[in-house]
Design an enzyme around this catalytic site. Structure first.
Site, PDB file in Angstrom:
ATOM      1  CG  LEU A   3     -10.969  -5.427 -11.215  1.00  0.00           C
ATOM      2  CD1 LEU A   3     -11.020  -3.997 -11.287  1.00  0.00           C
ATOM      3  CD2 LEU A   3     -11.673  -5.823  -9.897  1.00  0.00           C
TER       4      LEU A   3
ATOM      5  CG  HIS B 105       2.113  -2.815 -15.200  1.00  0.00           C
ATOM      6  ND1 HIS B 105       1.561  -3.781 -14.454  1.00  0.00           N
ATOM      7  CD2 HIS B 105       3.093  -2.954 -16.039  1.00  0.00           C
ATOM      8  CE1 HIS B 105       2.372  -4.880 -15.233  1.00  0.00           C
ATOM      9  NE2 HIS B 105       3.273  -4.168 -15.962  1.00  0.00           N
TER      10      HIS B 105
ATOM     11  N   GLY C 102       0.814  -1.102  -0.037  1.00  0.00           N
ATOM     12  CA  GLY C 102      -0.008   0.159  -0.117  1.00  0.00           C
ATOM     13  C   GLY C 102       0.690   1.088   0.090  1.00  0.00           C
TER      14      GLY C 102
ATOM     15  CG  ASP D 114      -1.297  -4.799 -17.018  1.00  0.00           C
ATOM     16  OD1 ASP D 114      -2.012  -4.177 -16.152  1.00  0.00           O
ATOM     17  OD2 ASP D 114      -0.459  -5.968 -16.851  1.00  0.00           O
TER      18      ASP D 114
ATOM     19  CG  ASN E  86      -3.439  -0.941 -12.754  1.00  0.00           C
ATOM     20  OD1 ASN E  86      -3.248  -1.182 -11.381  1.00  0.00           O
ATOM     21  ND2 ASN E  86      -2.881  -1.671 -13.602  1.00  0.00           N
TER      22      ASN E  86
ATOM     23  CD  GLU F 198       4.772   1.844  -9.214  1.00  0.00           C
ATOM     24  OE1 GLU F 198       4.676   0.808 -10.024  1.00  0.00           O
ATOM     25  OE2 GLU F 198       4.482   1.409  -7.873  1.00  0.00           O
TER      26      GLU F 198
ATOM     27  CG  MET G 281      -1.046  -7.760  -6.697  1.00  0.00           C
ATOM     28  SD  MET G 281      -0.257  -6.798  -7.930  1.00  0.00           S
ATOM     29  CE  MET G 281       0.969  -7.660  -8.656  1.00  0.00           C
ATOM     30  NE  ARG G 282      -9.043 -11.862  -6.601  1.00  0.00           N
ATOM     31  CZ  ARG G 282      -9.584 -11.939  -5.438  1.00  0.00           C
ATOM     32  NH1 ARG G 282     -10.715 -11.436  -5.237  1.00  0.00           N
ATOM     33  NH2 ARG G 282      -9.066 -12.629  -4.416  1.00  0.00           N
TER      34      ARG G 282
HETATM   35  C1  GAR Z   1       3.485  -1.473  -7.223  1.00  0.00           C
HETATM   36  O1  GAR Z   1       4.754  -1.293  -7.753  1.00  0.00           O
HETATM   37  C2  GAR Z   1       2.616  -1.532  -8.608  1.00  0.00           C
HETATM   38  O2  GAR Z   1       2.995  -0.944  -9.659  1.00  0.00           O
HETATM   39  C3  GAR Z   1       2.516  -2.841  -8.791  1.00  0.00           C
HETATM   40  O3  GAR Z   1       2.362  -3.624  -7.419  1.00  0.00           O
HETATM   41  C4  GAR Z   1       3.297  -2.653  -6.452  1.00  0.00           C
HETATM   42  C5  GAR Z   1       2.298  -2.391  -5.238  1.00  0.00           C
HETATM   43  O4  GAR Z   1       3.057  -1.655  -4.340  1.00  0.00           O
HETATM   44  N1  GAR Z   1       1.289  -3.442  -9.538  1.00  0.00           N
HETATM   45  C6  GAR Z   1       1.221  -4.266 -10.277  1.00  0.00           C
HETATM   46  O5  GAR Z   1       2.268  -5.110 -10.617  1.00  0.00           O
HETATM   47  C7  GAR Z   1      -0.017  -4.476 -11.016  1.00  0.00           C
HETATM   48  N2  GAR Z   1       0.045  -5.314 -12.299  1.00  0.00           N
HETATM   49  P1  GAR Z   1       2.258  -0.975  -3.304  1.00  0.00           P
HETATM   50  O6  GAR Z   1       1.317  -1.954  -2.624  1.00  0.00           O
HETATM   51  O7  GAR Z   1       3.454  -0.765  -2.123  1.00  0.00           O
HETATM   52  O8  GAR Z   1       1.504   0.124  -3.705  1.00  0.00           O
END
Ligand code: GAR
Length: 186
Positions: A90, A106, A14, A142, A104, A171, A87-88
């Protein structure tokens, strides 16, 4: 000025949620986080919802996730869903119901490296650059319209952990910038 009501979907640590929460403290930030939904009981990100007194819901049942999420989202009149480390995938049906209202983040320069295990694959491919992408969610993984991309050069001594840290710092900027870009008041 009316801020849009947002719900953040998480599955893990998060840290993106945390950075969006910080942005919402700005009077001019166009969204307010009204709800956090996690599909994992153990998601550390839930602690940020607790810390900042944001209502949260944990829905671990795979089959009922969307049904329950939809119910509470409608109840709270949520207008935007931000996936932040959710990480699911939809369902098409769910995405259609919120067409143009789900975004989203990525950890790659889409359309490169869609899917999972991104950092490892980027390193193996010996890419010179990588980054992150904030995009609208459509029915394909994606694949939706890109809102913002941010790029960094890959230091050839980086391991997966260092690469992940560097991309995640990008990010945090990218997500709030993307939200401002598409929802800012005119
Ligand atoms: C982030 O790096 C995000 O880009 C990735 O998960 C991480 C979550 O970090 N998302 C994916 O890979 C989606 N396909 P966080 O829970 O610390 O924000």
């Amino acid at each position: 000025m009316v801020k849009k009501k947002a719900c953040i979907f998480i599955s893990g640590s998060g840290t993106n949620l945390k950075s969006i929460i910080k942005s919402t403290r700005d009077y001019n930030f166009p969204i307010n986080i009204e709800l956090v939904i996690s599909n994992k009981k153990t998601a550390k990100g839930i602690n940020y919802a607790k810390k900042y007194s944001i209502p949260y819901q944990t829905i671990t049942d795979k089959k009922k996730f969307e049904h329950f999420a939809l119910r509470i989202i409608r109840l709270k009149k949520i207008q935007i869903i931000c996936l932040a480390g959710f990480m699911r995938v939809l369902s098409k049906d769910f995405v259609r119901k919120f067409k143009g209202k789900i975004i989203n983040i990525h950890p790659s320069l889409l359309p490169k490296f869609k899917g999972l295990d991104t950092f490892n694959r980027v390193l193996k491919a010996k890419e010179k650059f990588t980054g992150c992408t904030v995009h609208f969610v459509n029915e394909k993984l994606d694949n939706g319209k890109i809102i913002i991309k941010k790029k960094i050069a890959i230091n050839k001594f980086f391991d997966e952990k260092e690469l992940k840290n560097s991309v995640q710092i990008l990010e945090y900027k990218a997500y709030s910038e993307a939200i401002r870009k598409i929802y800012s008041f005119s």
